[in-house]
Enzyme design. Structure first.
Site, PDB file in Angstrom:
ATOM      1  N   GLY A  69      62.900  63.879  19.252  1.00 38.03           N
ATOM      2  CA  GLY A  69      61.535  63.699  19.738  1.00 38.03           C
ATOM      3  C   GLY A  69      61.429  64.188  21.177  1.00 38.03           C
ATOM      4  N   SER A  70      60.228  64.135  21.707  1.00 39.89           N
ATOM      5  CA  SER A  70      59.998  64.720  23.032  1.00 39.89           C
ATOM      6  C   SER A  70      60.681  63.920  24.142  1.00 39.89           C
ATOM      7  CB  SER A  70      58.490  64.813  23.289  1.00 39.89           C
ATOM      8  OG  SER A  70      57.894  63.528  23.183  1.00 39.89           O
ATOM      9  N   ASP A 125      67.441  57.124  22.078  1.00 43.76           N
ATOM     10  CA  ASP A 125      66.405  57.763  21.278  1.00 43.76           C
ATOM     11  C   ASP A 125      65.039  57.218  21.666  1.00 43.76           C
ATOM     12  OD1 ASP A 125      66.182  58.400  17.646  1.00 43.76           O
ATOM     13  OD2 ASP A 125      65.168  59.282  19.387  1.00 43.76           O
ATOM     14  N   ASP A 128      58.217  55.365  18.297  1.00 37.18           N
ATOM     15  CA  ASP A 128      56.777  55.564  18.165  1.00 37.18           C
ATOM     16  C   ASP A 128      56.006  54.295  18.482  1.00 37.18           C
ATOM     17  OD1 ASP A 128      56.776  58.328  17.118  1.00 37.18           O
ATOM     18  OD2 ASP A 128      57.997  57.392  15.569  1.00 37.18           O
ATOM     19  N   LYS A 138      59.785  54.162  14.042  1.00 32.40           N
ATOM     20  CA  LYS A 138      60.263  55.505  14.385  1.00 32.40           C
ATOM     21  C   LYS A 138      60.025  56.425  13.206  1.00 32.40           C
ATOM     22  CE  LYS A 138      64.215  56.123  16.357  1.00 32.40           C
ATOM     23  NZ  LYS A 138      63.568  57.161  17.205  1.00 32.40           N
ATOM     24  N   GLU A 147      68.385  59.316  12.177  1.00 36.11           N
ATOM     25  CA  GLU A 147      68.332  58.428  13.343  1.00 36.11           C
ATOM     26  C   GLU A 147      68.840  57.046  12.980  1.00 36.11           C
ATOM     27  OE1 GLU A 147      64.164  58.676  14.343  1.00 36.11           O
ATOM     28  OE2 GLU A 147      64.599  60.066  15.976  1.00 36.11           O
TER      29      GLU A 147
END
Ligand code: R5P
Length: 276
Positions: A69-70, A125, A128, A138, A147
């Site tokens: 992810g970003s 990590d 969301d 997530k 993940e």
């Protein structure tokens, strides 16, 4: 709710030190931070701040779980920098997606697999959603299966996020709670998943490739994703997770419960580190 300890670190000297807020009660404001002479911090600036704080926990010689992810991309970028400048050495990473693998390889981060290194020292990590129990949603980036495998194999799992991810209850953001399903009879499972959470006003949608076509999104593992959208938050995440996992054809879901060791949240008042 487990009692959380909260350590407040001011983002930079120009941000006034605020007393630790109850992070979940603030109304979310758009991400421009302005104080007297302060530059505006973007959402990416906040993600990078959280990522840099988490990387402080990385020691030479560690086996690392590399998130997707970003926000996790800033973690990988920082690790590559510390390796290239000799500030870190002898680390090895297990990527949680093909795109993290590509990014880490491009930064000359040595890589391995769970088969070869089944015990991971630290995984870092994004997430969301983060609720007050440090439980997570997530998988909106499609990487939930790898993940969860990597993070479940890690002695420590640090979550990094900006404070837009904070929710009072999982599913409460109204955004997707992903479920990875086999391609075979995916619609059968979509209907069953939606029916499971009827009382929460759940709507289930097959995730599309997002390239303007009607093609389904296919995960790194060759599966589809059914995204669940709730009108009301999930009351009992563990019960919900068990019911979803019990469905034949479901591969994994995006509820990451009781897995985070700590959560680092960057927001307008600075960087907060929460541990249970
Ligand atoms: O599948 C993607 C992962 O679960 C991400 O960690 C999560 O979606 C958060 O991504 P971002 O840091 O880009 O918000």
């Amino acid at each position: 709710m487990a009692s959380l300890s909260l350590h407040h670190i001011s983002t930079t000297p120009f941000v006034r030190r605020a007393t630790p807020l109850n992070l979940w009660t603030r109304t979310q404001k758009p991400f421009s931070i302005r104080s007297q002479s302060a530059p505006v911090l973007s959402q990416d600036d906040l993600k990078r701040l959280a990522a840099d704080k988490a990387v402080e926990s990385v020691k030479s010689g560690m086996v690392l779980g590399l998130g997707t992810g970003s926000t996790a991309a800033f973690v990988v970028e920082k690790l590559g920098h510390l390796l290239s400048t000799g500030q870190l050495s002898n680390i090895i990473g297990i990527p949680t997606s093909k795109r993290t693998q590509e990014q880490a390889a491009s930064l000359n981060i040595p890589l391995t697999t769970l088969d070869l290194h089944p015990h991971i020292d630290l995984a870092i990590d994004g997430a969301d959603e983060v609720d007050p129990n440090l439980d997570l949603v997530k998988g909106r980036g499609g990487a939930l299966l790898r993940e969860k495998m990597v993070e479940a194999a890690s002695s420590s799992f640090i979550v990094v996020a900006d404070d837009s991810k904070l929710v009072s209850g999982l599913g409460g953001s109204g955004l997707a709670m992903p479920v990875e399903v086999v391609q075979f009879c995916w619609k059968y499972n979509l209907v069953r998943l939606e029916g499971l959470f009827k009382e929460l006003g759940c709507e289930a949608k097959l995730r599309l490739a997002g390239d303007g076509s009607e093609k389904p999104y296919v995960t790194d593992n060759g599966n589809y994703i059914v995204d669940l959208y709730f009108k009301n938050p999930i009351k009992d995440g563990f019960a919900a997770g068990k019911e979803i996992s019990a469905m034949e054809g479901v591969v994994e879901h995006g509820l990451f419960l009781g897995m985070a060791t700590s959560v680092i949240i960057a927001g307008k008042t600075g960087v907060e580190v929460m541990t249970k």
